[in-house]
Design a protein around this motif. Structure first.
Motif, PDB file in Angstrom:
ATOM      1  N   PHE A   1       0.826  -1.207   0.000  1.00 54.14           N
ATOM      2  CA  PHE A   1       0.000   0.000   0.000  1.00 54.14           C
ATOM      3  C   PHE A   1       0.864   1.264   0.000  1.00 54.14           C
ATOM      4  CE2 PHE A   1      -3.210  -2.923   1.707  1.00 54.14           C
ATOM      5  CZ  PHE A   1      -4.339  -2.533   0.990  1.00 54.14           C
ATOM      6  N   GLU A   2       2.168   1.094   0.037  1.00 53.64           N
ATOM      7  CA  GLU A   2       3.078   2.243   0.151  1.00 53.64           C
ATOM      8  C   GLU A   2       3.005   3.171  -1.059  1.00 53.64           C
ATOM      9  OE1 GLU A   2       5.960   3.820   1.936  1.00 53.64           O
ATOM     10  OE2 GLU A   2       4.435   3.261   3.393  1.00 53.64           O
ATOM     11  N   GLY A   3       2.937   2.590  -2.228  1.00 58.87           N
ATOM     12  CA  GLY A   3       2.922   3.404  -3.439  1.00 58.87           C
ATOM     13  C   GLY A   3       3.533   2.651  -4.605  1.00 58.87           C
ATOM     14  N   THR A   4       3.411   3.230  -5.778  1.00 62.21           N
ATOM     15  CA  THR A   4       3.947   2.616  -6.986  1.00 62.21           C
ATOM     16  C   THR A   4       4.644   3.698  -7.811  1.00 62.21           C
ATOM     17  OG1 THR A   4       2.065   3.020  -8.467  1.00 62.21           O
ATOM     18  CG2 THR A   4       1.890   1.138  -6.961  1.00 62.21           C
ATOM     19  N   ASP A   5       5.131   3.293  -8.959  1.00 64.97           N
ATOM     20  CA  ASP A   5       5.754   4.283  -9.848  1.00 64.97           C
ATOM     21  C   ASP A   5       4.780   5.401 -10.207  1.00 64.97           C
ATOM     22  OD1 ASP A   5       7.997   2.725  -9.790  1.00 64.97           O
ATOM     23  OD2 ASP A   5       7.732   1.881 -11.799  1.00 64.97           O
ATOM     24  N   ASN A   6       3.474   5.087 -10.182  1.00 66.03           N
ATOM     25  CA  ASN A   6       2.461   6.053 -10.610  1.00 66.03           C
ATOM     26  C   ASN A   6       1.520   6.501  -9.487  1.00 66.03           C
ATOM     27  OD1 ASN A   6       3.165   5.997 -13.521  1.00 66.03           O
ATOM     28  ND2 ASN A   6       2.519   3.861 -13.362  1.00 66.03           N
ATOM     29  N   ILE A   7       1.756   6.006  -8.281  1.00 65.78           N
ATOM     30  CA  ILE A   7       0.949   6.399  -7.125  1.00 65.78           C
ATOM     31  C   ILE A   7       1.908   6.855  -6.031  1.00 65.78           C
ATOM     32  CG2 ILE A   7      -0.741   5.683  -5.385  1.00 65.78           C
ATOM     33  CD1 ILE A   7      -1.627   3.477  -7.323  1.00 65.78           C
ATOM     34  N   LYS A   8       1.799   8.089  -5.612  1.00 63.59           N
ATOM     35  CA  LYS A   8       2.710   8.621  -4.608  1.00 63.59           C
ATOM     36  C   LYS A   8       2.520   7.929  -3.260  1.00 63.59           C
ATOM     37  CE  LYS A   8       2.937  13.261  -6.668  1.00 63.59           C
ATOM     38  NZ  LYS A   8       2.665  14.710  -6.442  1.00 63.59           N
TER      39      LYS A   8
ATOM     40  N   SER B   1      -3.321  -3.626 -10.678  1.00 58.77           N
ATOM     41  CA  SER B   1      -2.249  -3.858 -11.649  1.00 58.77           C
ATOM     42  C   SER B   1      -1.004  -3.065 -11.264  1.00 58.77           C
ATOM     43  CB  SER B   1      -2.703  -3.488 -13.061  1.00 58.77           C
ATOM     44  OG  SER B   1      -2.935  -2.094 -13.197  1.00 58.77           O
ATOM     45  N   GLU B   2      -1.201  -1.872 -10.721  1.00 67.37           N
ATOM     46  CA  GLU B   2      -0.066  -1.080 -10.242  1.00 67.37           C
ATOM     47  C   GLU B   2       0.639  -1.797  -9.105  1.00 67.37           C
ATOM     48  OE1 GLU B   2       1.451   2.238 -10.794  1.00 67.37           O
ATOM     49  OE2 GLU B   2       0.749   1.492 -12.721  1.00 67.37           O
ATOM     50  N   ARG B   3      -0.144  -2.376  -8.199  1.00 70.99           N
ATOM     51  CA  ARG B   3       0.443  -3.094  -7.065  1.00 70.99           C
ATOM     52  C   ARG B   3       1.292  -4.269  -7.546  1.00 70.99           C
ATOM     53  NH1 ARG B   3      -2.258  -3.133  -2.019  1.00 70.99           N
ATOM     54  NH2 ARG B   3      -4.329  -3.164  -2.963  1.00 70.99           N
ATOM     55  N   MET B   4       0.836  -4.927  -8.614  1.00 69.66           N
ATOM     56  CA  MET B   4       1.543  -6.094  -9.122  1.00 69.66           C
ATOM     57  C   MET B   4       2.730  -5.721 -10.013  1.00 69.66           C
ATOM     58  SD  MET B   4      -0.084  -9.312 -11.311  1.00 69.66           S
ATOM     59  CE  MET B   4      -1.351  -9.654 -10.092  1.00 69.66           C
ATOM     60  N   LEU B   5       2.583  -4.638 -10.773  1.00 67.91           N
ATOM     61  CA  LEU B   5       3.579  -4.324 -11.805  1.00 67.91           C
ATOM     62  C   LEU B   5       4.598  -3.271 -11.395  1.00 67.91           C
ATOM     63  CD1 LEU B   5       4.452  -4.809 -14.753  1.00 67.91           C
ATOM     64  CD2 LEU B   5       2.797  -3.047 -15.433  1.00 67.91           C
ATOM     65  N   HIS B   6       4.177  -2.262 -10.641  1.00 70.77           N
ATOM     66  CA  HIS B   6       5.056  -1.112 -10.392  1.00 70.77           C
ATOM     67  C   HIS B   6       5.228  -0.749  -8.915  1.00 70.77           C
ATOM     68  CE1 HIS B   6       3.473   0.090 -14.576  1.00 70.77           C
ATOM     69  NE2 HIS B   6       4.740  -0.273 -14.741  1.00 70.77           N
ATOM     70  N   PRO B   7       5.267  -1.690  -7.987  1.00 68.27           N
ATOM     71  CA  PRO B   7       5.381  -1.285  -6.585  1.00 68.27           C
ATOM     72  C   PRO B   7       6.744  -0.648  -6.298  1.00 68.27           C
ATOM     73  CG  PRO B   7       5.797  -3.614  -6.750  1.00 68.27           C
ATOM     74  CD  PRO B   7       5.356  -3.159  -8.128  1.00 68.27           C
ATOM     75  N   VAL B   8       6.744   0.331  -5.426  1.00 67.97           N
ATOM     76  CA  VAL B   8       7.997   0.930  -4.983  1.00 67.97           C
ATOM     77  C   VAL B   8       8.384   0.254  -3.667  1.00 67.97           C
ATOM     78  CG1 VAL B   8       9.118   3.026  -4.170  1.00 67.97           C
ATOM     79  CG2 VAL B   8       7.544   3.123  -6.119  1.00 67.97           C
ATOM     80  N   ILE B   9       9.451  -0.505  -3.713  1.00 69.88           N
ATOM     81  CA  ILE B   9       9.952  -1.196  -2.518  1.00 69.88           C
ATOM     82  C   ILE B   9      11.316  -0.608  -2.209  1.00 69.88           C
ATOM     83  CG2 ILE B   9      10.543  -3.429  -1.504  1.00 69.88           C
ATOM     84  CD1 ILE B   9       8.675  -4.728  -3.567  1.00 69.88           C
ATOM     85  N   ASN B  10      11.326   0.383  -1.334  1.00 66.11           N
ATOM     86  CA  ASN B  10      12.579   1.063  -1.009  1.00 66.11           C
ATOM     87  C   ASN B  10      12.752   1.166   0.507  1.00 66.11           C
ATOM     88  OD1 ASN B  10      10.888   3.161  -0.158  1.00 66.11           O
ATOM     89  ND2 ASN B  10      11.125   4.331  -2.046  1.00 66.11           N
ATOM     90  N   GLY B  11      13.875   1.726   0.904  1.00 63.74           N
ATOM     91  CA  GLY B  11      14.208   1.807   2.319  1.00 63.74           C
ATOM     92  C   GLY B  11      13.212   2.607   3.137  1.00 63.74           C
TER      93      GLY B  11
END
Length: 428
Positions: A65-72, A115-125
């Motif tokens: 739920f943190e965000g994706t490349d297209n969701i802040k 689809s954003e959750r599956m394809l473009h999740p941002v997993i960072n520190g």
């Protein structure tokens, strides 16, 4: 009454297919109300973790739920709420389930979010650190500081010494603290992939239109390597196990007896659910009437079948009233179990529990989210048999009084169980 219940259990119509990337899609069209449930069930839970790195699956319930490349960051839930929807997720030992329920005119938005959750999740520190604190707070509230919060963990540690059901889905905070970012990223790449997921949609949709939209939103998600999972076999429990746990959050002790039983795909698992209905569902149930109403020995008593994919745990428990000794409560529970093992239940009780279970089934399928989850469960946990949701009422009706007696004899023996004394912590 029972015939009436049968007629109420309407068949759930659905369409299903596999996309080229392995994503299994299930569609249920229902124009009763202008709402739609969009859900994704990933076949990953705490049993897919390893010792020393527990809690990953539950952690990803939050992290995605943190965000994706297209969701802040922090915007996912705000987008859902701003468009009249609701969303959530949950994790078990066997799967992680994400969903949104929207007005049907926001169907595309639901597809895009998943689809954003599956394809473009941002997993960072930053995300890992933020959600680590969230999970720690959840553990403090739901486990560490909650009365009887460690009960299931204490039970599973004893009856699953080898199997990864040994630890709770929330896992170890020390394991999460020590994990590297690359380990979280690798866990995602392994399990949160289309060929390990079911996209289940129910509600006010057009099937042909939905297929086109799903191709648009999910078609580019790349297929991954097949997931490899080997069930860890546990040796049978052949003599009664006894353990004691102390909890600083309770004032009243509890006693429980737990039996390791077959997994949810077994017919016996449904029979054990019926047994729990006989013993403890409502004020007229055998245990409640005996221990709470008549003898006034217990403030609370119950039983339930904790059904999981590889195994299940059939649990009985009681909290004493008027300082009733715990062994007395256990003895009284055992007496009711022996009655089930010795005599057939009455025809009246038999019809009653069938009606109760079918009523539960109907109630769940009365909402589009319940339909979406049941369809995904059928595919994921019943050998890709999505139609299991329609077969469940028939299975309930097929279970005989003799089946109930035989299952009680087969599984609920004192030599097959763990007896756990759950006591208030002693003063230091």
């Amino acid at each position: 009454m029972f015939l009436c219940q049968q007629s109420m259990a309407q068949k759930v119509e659905f369409t299903e297919y596999d996309m080229p990337n392995g994503l299994h899609v299930i569609l249920h069209q229902d124009h009763t109300a202008p709402v739609v449930a969009v859900s994704v069930m990933y076949h990953v839970g705490s049993k897919n973790e390893v010792i020393g790195r527990t809690g990953f699956a539950h952690f990803f319930e939050h992290l995605l739920f943190e965000g994706t490349d297209n969701i802040k960051r922090g915007e996912f839930m705000k987008i859902v709420a701003a468009n009249g929807g609701e969303n959530n997720a949950n994790t078990t030992q066997d799967r992680t389930f994400y969903y949104e329920v929207f007005p049907s005119n926001q169907f595309k938005l639901g597809l895009w979010l998943e689809s954003e959750r599956m394809l473009h999740p941002v997993i960072n520190g930053i995300g890992v650190k933020t959600q680590n604190e969230v999970v720690k707070e959840e553990k403090r509230m739901r486990v560490d500081n909650k009365p009887y919060g460690n009960l299931i963990s204490a039970i599973f540690k004893n009856i699953f010494p080898k199997h990864p059901y040994n630890w709770a889905p929330i896992g170890s905070m020390a394991d999460l603290d020590e994990a590297k970012l690359s380990e979280f990223q690798a866990f995602f790449k392994t399990y949160y992939v289309p060929n390990n997921a079911v996209l289940s949609i129910a509600g006010d949709i057009n099937i042909s239109q939905a297929r086109g939209l799903i191709s648009t939103y999910f078609g580019e998600v790349p297929k991954s390597e097949p997931i490899k999972y080997t069930k860890v076999e546990e040796a049978p429990i052949t003599q009664q196990l006894v353990d004691t746990v102390y909890d600083a959050n309770i004032q009243l002790p509890m006693i429980s007896a737990t039996y390791r039983v077959p997994g949810m795909d077994s017919r016996d698992s449904k029979i054990l659910e019926m047994i729990s209905t006989i013993l403890s569902n409502g004020a007229s149930s055998k245990l409640y009437k005996k221990l709470v109403d008549d003898k006034k020995e217990a403030l609370q008593v119950g039983s339930f079948n904790y059904a999981l994919e590889d195994y299940g745990a059939y649990i009985t428990y009681a909290l004493p009233n008027n300082n009733t000794p715990l062994h007395t409560l256990l003895q009284d529970i055992d007496e009711e179990v022996v009655k089930l093992q010795t005599n057939l239940i009455s025809e009246t009780d038999y019809r009653k529990i069938q009606n109760q279970l079918e009523k539960n089934y109907i109630s769940t399928n009365a909402k589009v989210l319940g339909v979406a989850e049941n369809l995904a469960d059928g595919y994921t946990f019943h050998h890709k048999n999505t139609a299991y949701t329609n077969q469940e009422p028939e299975q309930i009706r097929s279970i005989t009084r003799e089946d109930i007696r035989n299952a009680a004899v087969k599984y609920l023996q004192p030599s097959f169980r763990l007896v756990l004394y759950y006591l208030p912590a002693k003063n230091s």
